[in-house]
Motif scaffolding. Structure first.
Motif, PDB file in Angstrom:
ATOM      1  N   TYR A 346       0.852  -1.190   0.000  1.00 31.82           N
ATOM      2  CA  TYR A 346       0.000   0.000   0.000  1.00 31.82           C
ATOM      3  C   TYR A 346       0.889   1.242   0.000  1.00 31.82           C
ATOM      4  O   TYR A 346       1.868   1.305   0.765  1.00 31.82           O
ATOM      5  CB  TYR A 346      -0.891   0.038   1.246  1.00 31.82           C
ATOM      6  CG  TYR A 346      -1.898  -1.084   1.315  1.00 31.82           C
ATOM      7  CD1 TYR A 346      -3.176  -0.935   0.779  1.00 31.82           C
ATOM      8  CD2 TYR A 346      -1.562  -2.303   1.917  1.00 31.82           C
ATOM      9  CE1 TYR A 346      -4.105  -1.969   0.845  1.00 31.82           C
ATOM     10  CE2 TYR A 346      -2.484  -3.338   1.981  1.00 31.82           C
ATOM     11  CZ  TYR A 346      -3.752  -3.166   1.447  1.00 31.82           C
ATOM     12  OH  TYR A 346      -4.656  -4.189   1.505  1.00 31.82           O
ATOM     13  N   PRO A 347       0.577   2.231  -0.854  1.00 29.74           N
ATOM     14  CA  PRO A 347       1.343   3.479  -0.821  1.00 29.74           C
ATOM     15  C   PRO A 347       1.088   4.214   0.492  1.00 29.74           C
ATOM     16  O   PRO A 347      -0.035   4.198   1.017  1.00 29.74           O
ATOM     17  CB  PRO A 347       0.800   4.266  -2.019  1.00 29.74           C
ATOM     18  CG  PRO A 347      -0.561   3.690  -2.260  1.00 29.74           C
ATOM     19  CD  PRO A 347      -0.489   2.253  -1.872  1.00 29.74           C
ATOM     20  N   MET A 348       2.134   4.857   1.010  1.00 31.33           N
ATOM     21  CA  MET A 348       2.017   5.540   2.298  1.00 31.33           C
ATOM     22  C   MET A 348       1.743   7.024   2.099  1.00 31.33           C
ATOM     23  O   MET A 348       2.273   7.654   1.175  1.00 31.33           O
ATOM     24  CB  MET A 348       3.280   5.328   3.131  1.00 31.33           C
ATOM     25  CG  MET A 348       3.516   3.856   3.470  1.00 31.33           C
ATOM     26  SD  MET A 348       4.891   3.616   4.601  1.00 31.33           S
ATOM     27  CE  MET A 348       4.247   4.359   6.095  1.00 31.33           C
ATOM     28  N   PHE A 487      -1.235   6.308   7.999  1.00 33.61           N
ATOM     29  CA  PHE A 487      -0.342   6.172   6.857  1.00 33.61           C
ATOM     30  C   PHE A 487      -0.948   5.539   5.611  1.00 33.61           C
ATOM     31  O   PHE A 487      -0.272   5.418   4.592  1.00 33.61           O
ATOM     32  CB  PHE A 487       0.908   5.373   7.271  1.00 33.61           C
ATOM     33  CG  PHE A 487       1.747   6.068   8.298  1.00 33.61           C
ATOM     34  CD1 PHE A 487       2.362   7.285   8.006  1.00 33.61           C
ATOM     35  CD2 PHE A 487       1.912   5.533   9.567  1.00 33.61           C
ATOM     36  CE1 PHE A 487       3.131   7.938   8.953  1.00 33.61           C
ATOM     37  CE2 PHE A 487       2.686   6.178  10.522  1.00 33.61           C
ATOM     38  CZ  PHE A 487       3.289   7.386  10.212  1.00 33.61           C
ATOM     39  N   THR A 488      -2.204   5.095   5.651  1.00 34.50           N
ATOM     40  CA  THR A 488      -2.831   4.524   4.452  1.00 34.50           C
ATOM     41  C   THR A 488      -4.220   5.132   4.256  1.00 34.50           C
ATOM     42  O   THR A 488      -4.844   5.617   5.203  1.00 34.50           O
ATOM     43  CB  THR A 488      -2.973   2.988   4.550  1.00 34.50           C
ATOM     44  OG1 THR A 488      -3.970   2.657   5.519  1.00 34.50           O
ATOM     45  CG2 THR A 488      -1.654   2.333   4.925  1.00 34.50           C
ATOM     46  N   THR A 489      -4.691   5.081   3.030  1.00 32.06           N
ATOM     47  CA  THR A 489      -6.015   5.651   2.710  1.00 32.06           C
ATOM     48  C   THR A 489      -7.079   4.576   2.497  1.00 32.06           C
ATOM     49  O   THR A 489      -8.254   4.905   2.352  1.00 32.06           O
ATOM     50  CB  THR A 489      -5.926   6.512   1.437  1.00 32.06           C
ATOM     51  OG1 THR A 489      -5.434   5.701   0.361  1.00 32.06           O
ATOM     52  CG2 THR A 489      -5.007   7.705   1.645  1.00 32.06           C
ATOM     53  N   ASP A 490      -6.665   3.314   2.477  1.00 33.23           N
ATOM     54  CA  ASP A 490      -7.607   2.225   2.238  1.00 33.23           C
ATOM     55  C   ASP A 490      -8.489   2.024   3.484  1.00 33.23           C
ATOM     56  O   ASP A 490      -8.014   1.589   4.536  1.00 33.23           O
ATOM     57  CB  ASP A 490      -6.843   0.938   1.920  1.00 33.23           C
ATOM     58  CG  ASP A 490      -7.757  -0.165   1.384  1.00 33.23           C
ATOM     59  OD1 ASP A 490      -8.858  -0.333   1.938  1.00 33.23           O
ATOM     60  OD2 ASP A 490      -7.362  -0.855   0.424  1.00 33.23           O
ATOM     61  N   LYS A 491      -9.779   2.315   3.363  1.00 32.30           N
ATOM     62  CA  LYS A 491     -10.695   2.239   4.502  1.00 32.30           C
ATOM     63  C   LYS A 491     -10.808   0.824   5.063  1.00 32.30           C
ATOM     64  O   LYS A 491     -11.093   0.636   6.250  1.00 32.30           O
ATOM     65  CB  LYS A 491     -12.093   2.739   4.095  1.00 32.30           C
ATOM     66  CG  LYS A 491     -12.141   4.198   3.661  1.00 32.30           C
ATOM     67  CD  LYS A 491     -11.794   5.128   4.809  1.00 32.30           C
ATOM     68  CE  LYS A 491     -11.914   6.590   4.395  1.00 32.30           C
ATOM     69  NZ  LYS A 491     -11.527   7.518   5.486  1.00 32.30           N
TER      70      LYS A 491
END
Length: 647
Positions: A346-348, A487-491
């Motif tokens: 996952y991109p940070m 640090f991540t946007t994935d809910k």
């Protein structure tokens, strides 16, 4: 007579040295058993919202206004009933306002004192004269006692009138009204139960604890946020970092600095130097003033990185915690700015980590070590924090059984089949009630053990686990996803799965099983929970399992009110049954005082008893009955000559 029983009765005879004294006490105690049970008041998840908490405590969740309505009905105008209620809630402030607008204060004082006497007489009627007498304010004890007991017969009419006239003549009216109002507040609620989470998010948890320390009869069931602060006060570094992180996230670091005397300067200096050109976008605090945002964001990021490092060390040192999924600093590809979670990259949202060594990411820098040690010393030497923590230990615990109700903050850890989860502690596998009892003991050892450093460290780590561990009855989720949220946007990564307890607590058989585990009668018992805000505006009900379980977290914390649609629940348990009160937001004390505005609340009856409950139906009554039984044995010993009567 049995020798041990004789020794016990001889000791008892020192307090009741004659047949007459023993008989009198039996008569007194048997009379008490037949009084109505006192009113219990339940609150939870206050989260630093002192103003709303203080108002709810002052108005007894509407109980005082109900008493005024009962007394005066339609015989008193609505605005005068509101004014009387406000005088009882905030006597000094309301009198100050009335003095500015009323020409004839003597008449106002006389009428108000008479009305307060009536209210006080009603709220004190369920108690013994002895209990009321012990509650009386010292300066006015004799006067109030006389006024409460006089029925304004023709013979005593002038006597009562003269007492009130003299109070006014001596310019003591304001002080007397304040004393009467505080007495009414005290007598309205017999027992106050706080079902956890006094701390974090809101700005004034310290004032809540100060208020509770003055209360005449309070108990506390620890929440995970309370446990976090108690663990920090013990000196556990993960907890210290978490406390500072949350305080900086909600722009409440003044609690640490101004209230508890925690020296934040070394951390602030370090944060400014380390993240000088870093906007710290992922760490912008909630509701910060424009002038504070940049500094607070830097402090927030600095302590968060320290937290993730020190937590990693504790997790590695305690493999039985099974928290390896929280070890994420070593899952970052620092050159590419991605983190691998559950086998997926996952991109940070933030890739600036100047203090992290990719080869040893959980190692603190020398400066971080020094800062954390200084913070630890500040926490363990904060006189006020230690005083508050000792109070939480003296009045608190993991759970409470009281009058057939089981109170705990979060959950009883279970598996998906509803079986109590077994957790190993010090070589023993424990579950259910025994698990909570051992955790209670461990927490006390973690704080009070000053001699065995190694054991203290182990216990403090378990205390930290109670803040965020999967099998913590205070936390009730599989993991705390702080890292992922920053640090991540994935809910999907942000989701924290609840313990199966929360999918089973609508099931009556499951709740009955918990009652059995704790030795309670399923036919008349209730579980009272906090921790998980009830989203009532989405149709969720706080009442579960056919009235057997009640969740009373309705959003005292402003951070949750958008989700819940409310500003908190309180539960009232009086001699007539159980009532749940839901509150709307309380905005401004001054407006409430000036305009006689109460919190708008609605009440729903959960359980109304057919026969009014008396003291004999309570835990207190059970203890009184045991005293009566002992006194009957003493009386028998006197009459049969086993013990000498001391005349």
């Amino acid at each position: 007579m049995d020798n041990d029983k004789l020794k016990f009765l001889q000791l008892l005879s020192k307090s009741f040295p004659s047949i007459a004294a023993t008989s009198t006490e039996i008569i007194n105690l048997k009379a008490i058993l037949n009084l109505p049970k006192g009113t219990e008041h339940f609150l939870t998840d206050i989260h630093g919202e002192y103003k709303a908490f203080n108002h709810v405590l002052r108005n007894g969740s509407g109980v005082i206004r109900d008493k005024i309505d009962d007394i005066y009905g339609d015989t008193l105008e609505e605005n005068l009933k509101k004014q009387l209620a406000t005088v009882i809630y905030y006597p000094e402030a309301k009198i100050n306002l009335i003095q500015k607008t009323t020409d004839d204060m003597k008449s106002w004082y006389k009428i108000t004192i008479l009305r307060l006497i009536e209210v006080c007489r009603i709220v004190s009627s369920k108690y013994t004269d002895s209990k009321v007498r012990k509650s009386l304010p010292k300066d006015f004890a004799y006067i109030i006692q006389e006024l409460l007991h006089e029925k304004y017969s023709e013979d005593k009419k002038d006597y009562v009138k003269n007492i009130i006239d003299t109070i006014i003549e001596l310019d003591m009216s304001k002080e007397f009204i304040v004393a009467m109002s505080e007495l009414i507040q005290r007598l309205t609620i017999d027992v106050l139960h706080i079902v956890g989470d006094i701390y974090d998010r809101g700005p004034q948890p310290h004032l809540i604890v100060d208020k509770l320390m003055q209360h005449h009869n309070v108990d506390i069931q620890w929440g995970n946020h309370d446990m976090l602060w108690m663990t920090a006060a013990s000196g556990q570094k993960c907890a210290i970092a978490n406390v500072i992180r949350i305080s900086s996230r909600y722009s409440n670091t003044d609690i640490l600095e101004d209230v508890y005397g925690i020296n934040m300067l070394p951390l602030a200096r370090f944060a400014l130097n380390t993240y000088a050109n870093d906007p710290c976008t992922s760490f912008i605090p909630k509701e910060a003033k424009d002038s504070d945002i940049s500094l607070m964001a830097k402090i927030h990021k600095a302590i968060s990185i320290i937290q993730f490092k020190i937590e990693g060390q504790v997790i590695k040192n305690n493999p039985k915690f099974k928290m390896e999924d929280r070890l994420l600093l070593d899952k970052i590809d620092y050159s590419r700015g991605v983190v691998t979670i559950n086998g997926k990259e996952y991109p940070m949202t933030d890739t600036n980590f100047p203090t992290i060594d990719p080869k040893d990411p959980y190692k603190l820098t020398e400066e971080e070590e020094e800062i954390l040690e200084k913070l630890k010393q500040s926490f363990i030497h904060s006189e006020k924090l230690q005083r508050h923590t000792k109070f939480l230990f003296s009045k608190g615990g993991m759970f409470l059984k009281y009058n057939s109700n089981l109170l705990f903050h979060g959950c009883i850890p279970v598996d998906k089949n509803g079986e109590f989860t077994e957790v190993e502690l010090f070589g023993k596998k424990l579950s259910g009630k025994k698990y909570l009892e051992e955790l209670d003991r461990v927490c006390r050892e973690g704080y009070f053990n000053k001699t065995d450093k190694q054991m203290k460290e182990i216990c403090m780590d378990i205390m930290w686990y109670l803040w965020c561990g999967e099998n913590s009855p205070l936390f009730g989720k599989d993991a705390m996803k702080t890292f992922e949220r920053y640090f991540t946007t994935d809910k999907e990564l942000h989701k924290e799965n609840k313990n199966p307890y929360y999918s089973l607590y609508e099931n009556q058989e499951f709740i009955n099983k918990i009652f059995g585990e704790f030795g309670l009668d399923p036919k008349k018992s209730h579980i009272i929970n906090g921790h998980m805000p009830v989203k009532e505006k989405r149709g969720e009900s706080p009442i579960k399992a056919n009235n057997k379980l009640i969740v009373i977290d309705g959003g005292f914390s402003k951070a949750y009110q958008k989700e819940t649609g409310l500003a908190g629940y309180t539960l009232i348990y009086n001699s007539y049954g159980l009532k749940l009160v839901s509150h709307q937001p309380f905005e401004d004390v001054n407006t409430a005082i000036a305009n006689c505005i109460d919190i708008h609340s609605s009440t729903r009856v959960i359980k109304r008893v057919l026969e009014r409950k008396k003291v004999k139906d309570t835990d207190v009554g059970e203890n009184i009955q045991k005293q009566i039984d002992d006194l009957y044995e003493l009386l028998n010993a006197y009459k049969r000559g086993f013990i000498k009567v001391n005349n």
